[in-house]
Design an enzyme around this catalytic site. Structure first.
Site, PDB file in Angstrom:
ATOM      1  N   LEU A 209       8.177  15.731   6.212  1.00 36.76           N
ATOM      2  CA  LEU A 209       7.441  14.787   5.434  1.00 36.76           C
ATOM      3  C   LEU A 209       6.266  15.524   4.843  1.00 36.76           C
ATOM      4  O   LEU A 209       5.351  16.412   5.512  1.00 36.76           O
ATOM      5  CB  LEU A 209       6.708  13.785   6.170  1.00 36.76           C
ATOM      6  CG  LEU A 209       6.070  12.629   5.594  1.00 36.76           C
ATOM      7  CD1 LEU A 209       6.887  11.667   4.675  1.00 36.76           C
ATOM      8  CD2 LEU A 209       5.180  11.709   6.528  1.00 36.76           C
ATOM      9  N   ASP A 210       5.863  15.485   3.312  1.00 33.38           N
ATOM     10  CA  ASP A 210       4.623  15.949   2.780  1.00 33.38           C
ATOM     11  C   ASP A 210       4.789  17.665   2.687  1.00 33.38           C
ATOM     12  O   ASP A 210       3.805  18.211   2.796  1.00 33.38           O
ATOM     13  CB  ASP A 210       3.343  15.563   3.003  1.00 33.38           C
ATOM     14  CG  ASP A 210       3.342  13.902   3.104  1.00 33.38           C
ATOM     15  OD1 ASP A 210       4.243  13.415   2.133  1.00 33.38           O
ATOM     16  OD2 ASP A 210       2.758  13.347   3.746  1.00 33.38           O
ATOM     17  N   ASP A 211       6.075  18.152   2.875  1.00 35.35           N
ATOM     18  CA  ASP A 211       5.942  19.691   3.037  1.00 35.35           C
ATOM     19  C   ASP A 211       6.767  20.274   2.145  1.00 35.35           C
ATOM     20  O   ASP A 211       6.826  21.613   2.162  1.00 35.35           O
ATOM     21  CB  ASP A 211       6.587  19.698   4.535  1.00 35.35           C
ATOM     22  CG  ASP A 211       6.525  21.168   5.195  1.00 35.35           C
ATOM     23  OD1 ASP A 211       5.202  21.846   5.063  1.00 35.35           O
ATOM     24  OD2 ASP A 211       7.356  21.910   5.252  1.00 35.35           O
TER      25      ASP A 211
END
Lengths: 290, 290, 290, 290
Positions: free
Chosen positions: A233-235
């Site tokens: 996530l969000d990476d």
């Protein structure tokens, strides 16, 4: 107006790469409009984007660049030099699906830009787990699919979403403030073809409620980030970021309001650059040719 | 030119605070030059900054605001309303010590600004664990103290630093890219009176080598942050932040180079605002009146 | 949620203004939410904005601030101190008309923000000299008036526009990339109540085709400006400006494309601030309380 | 660390330019580090910058790119293709003179950056019509020349300045807030080799006292511009611009203060880019390769 072709290359760096690619294009009579290259000296990688004219946009007049012949000549060179490459002709319009939830500012912005000709693509499909976007999608003449998601039904919902994407032969998924987390299984079906917007200046404030976290931390600027979705996530690789100044006078709702304008701009730039084949991904990074 | 007084207040919020403070100043004949207030509705807190003329800057002419008389009248009001307050007359010049290490861009910038009159303070002391700043400090006529620090000698070094600060009656410590970590015992001696600059957009990339971390993550903007030091590293109340755009073309050394300009600006603003009594700290946040 | 009242004041500066206004509000039991003031020392002017709670937004519950009683007490004070003032209760929703021409990005943006609740107003009317906005206006349920303009029919067209504005009891006219010049006679009907967006960083590049002029001059940043219209073209008090970086790679059409995002943001901020009664005009300038 | 060579080219655009230049470099065994090109389609112009390794920076080790041999082969190609070109080897350090007047923030900034190794050049000379910079220049070990200027003595003063520039074999003149206007005769001696900083966002507010003019106009952002000096004041090709936000709270002295930080950054970037041979001038514009 002419149609153009875009060649995107990445490969291990070595001397003579520009000379050999430019030489081959020259032999085939390409009229180069834009060329850009980049070397990552640390990683020993080479990146290149070339755009050239392939014929009049109306398709009627006589001259045309022979794309197939060029491809046939380029393929062995690419193999020799260990290149990954994509060659696309400008006439091809990628097919884009938009995902959204309750907040509609990003999806409304993208639909408007698409109709105004700012985004060169087809948008045949909008998927939401809410119904409040339905009339707007209808106004733009796009098919709407309501796919509710709950913890219990996530797998089933994703199966339905994937089926819809396949039916509409979707090339690119844009998460326009879609507030559900996609499973790794979903994401790996569309590698570097799912663009998300996160409402913080990543890597700060990953996860839920970033404006609340930013307010609690007392930062003086807030940001938004568009990136390719990966399993974490969000990476994923960051495509674009921007920030706006805030002060002690701004409450969380002011951050949300100021942030909306950032999100719109940061997401629409990423989508446009992707459609114009300006982005190359490698590892956790992007090269964005301007 | 007139000398001015600045009153900074924070207290629990309630109705009538502005009326009572402004009323008292009016009764004493204050000619208010700037007034600003802020309410944090969530926390139920009230903040105020008032600046007014107290007499001609040359001190010779006749009129003068009677600061002592006002103080005597204000103190009971402040007690009643549970106020924390500071009243400073503009003639007082805070005494500032600069700490630095090998990178001199921030300390050079602050010394220049001080000599040019941009920073209204005294700078009697520069402390470094290196000697390369010595000739520059000498040029500006400031005392230089070389205090080397190693893991083994940290406690001893801090004792020497604290002694120097006491000898020079220092009001404010500025860590101008000082690359040693101060102990909690040191920091608590100067609460909200140590300003640090961190070369990232906090809370992203805390700790060592933030430009390397930013490069590895592939961000599209880099930042710098000035903040009050607290016992927890890079965690104190943020005073100012700024960012600059980077691209895939920028290597780590380019980030370092672009970042230097951010650090200078972000740190010097924080120091100036502190000297002008524009900053109020509460919890992990600051109110910065502009 | 509570309804609020906003008092905007400007008057000649003198001591005690804050004390007297704040004192009167305190006597009437006002719970002040925001207060801001500004002095222009050169011109000897004082500006103030105060916002306070007047009752629950639903209007049902018991308590209410007695606005009429406060007004009756404030009027003599205002006369004594030579104040110009406006007092508005938050329940009043200003009535806004949008003017546009062929380029629809600003009008689309404002209509979306209005429907999403970002702009607290009524939008009963959109006027254009083109028809391409008609279906979008219809989607938002707003009345559309097509008023073609040519050199020969300008006077007649303006008469028709003014009549429409009167019929719809319009408080604020927003020129959302309306490409016709309004006559001084039209403008003076709505003093400080016509907001325009100009696609340059004023005062650079006034008049027609500013992006072409910016490209020819080789600037490295382009801007957009929102301002109140006055009789002199592109000369009214500036409300907001913003810029974006360009490079030699950007052709005129890239400037147009990047500029659109600036125009949207700069115009929508101005409209929102006007609706929230944050703006005071004086001479060629604005005070914008944030 | 290696020494590098930089080739800058501009010429009429035609197909095959990149192929032929890259091909020639490849034949000579150049290890290209950076390559960038630009086409101005309107003007039919082509621009290119290539940087490649020519040998180890210490000059001791064995290998070296044969620059003379490459030059001999490149010259006929350049003639055939009607190219203007400059080829410089990285070991050459341009000789720079700084001009200043009373305000020293820019000259202090450039001297510091030079000593810190941020600017790769020699600075043998600083000229001012005031004496207040003298001790700082002495600290940096640079020769100072005091050349007073008045209306009556301008021609004589310029003759003296030109003589000093010749004596020190100056390649680049930097006007670091030099407040005297240079005559066209002076300027034409150093075409595209005089860099000036103007304290406004050009083309707004040319000429004297731009911060006063900006304050009077009520702009919401102020700027600074670095550009090559030409015979027409503030009209030369722009190299870099930047802006900072201001508000109604900022008086002229605040604009001056905020502007200083802009001027420093905008001027130092221009000087660095010039020294790194990143800038090509044509007509009233620059190409700045990043």
């Amino acid at each position: 107006m002419t149609d153009t072709a875009v060649l995107l290359i990445d490969c291990p760096d070595r001397t003579g790469l520009v000379a050999r690619v430019a030489g081959l294009l020259y032999e085939h009579g390409a009229n180069i409009l834009h060329a850009d290259q980049h070397q990552d000296h640390e990683e020993g990688l080479f990146f290149m984007r070339v755009e050239w004219a392939v014929g009049p946009a109306d398709g009627r007049s006589g001259w045309a660049f022979d794309l197939e012949k060029f491809k046939a000549a380029f393929a062995p060179l690419a193999r020799e030099l260990n290149m990954r490459w994509q060659l696309t002709a400008g006439g091809e319009r990628p097919r884009v699906a938009l995902f959204c939830s309750q907040h509609l500012h990003c999806v409304a912005d993208l639909l408007y830009r698409w109709r105004a000709g700012e985004l060169v693509c087809e948008i045949p499909l909008v998927i939401s787990n809410h119904r409040n976007v339905e009339d707007m999608v209808g106004f733009y003449g796009v098919e709407f699919a309501h796919v509710p998601v709950s913890a219990a039904t996530r797998a089933e919902a994703e199966a339905r979403q994937l089926k819809l994407l396949a039916q509409h032969r979707i090339d690119l998924v844009v998460l326009a403030r879609y507030m559900q987390i996609l499973s790794p299984q979903f994401v790996e079906q569309y590698p570097a073809r799912i663009i998300n917007v996160h409402h913080s200046f990543l890597p700060a404030f990953t996860g839920a409620r970033p404006y609340h976290a930013a307010h609690a931390r007392g930062v003086k600027l807030i940001g938004a980030t568009s990136h390719y979705a990966t399993e974490v996530l969000d990476d994923g690789p960051i495509i674009e970021q921007d920030v706006v100044r805030i002060s002690h006078r701004d409450q969380v709702e002011d951050l949300v309001s100021k942030g909306r304008d950032l999100e719109r701009v940061v997401l629409s730039r990423a989508v446009r650059w992707h459609l114009e084949r300006r982005i190359l991904c490698y590892g956790k990074k992007t090269v964005v040719f301007d």
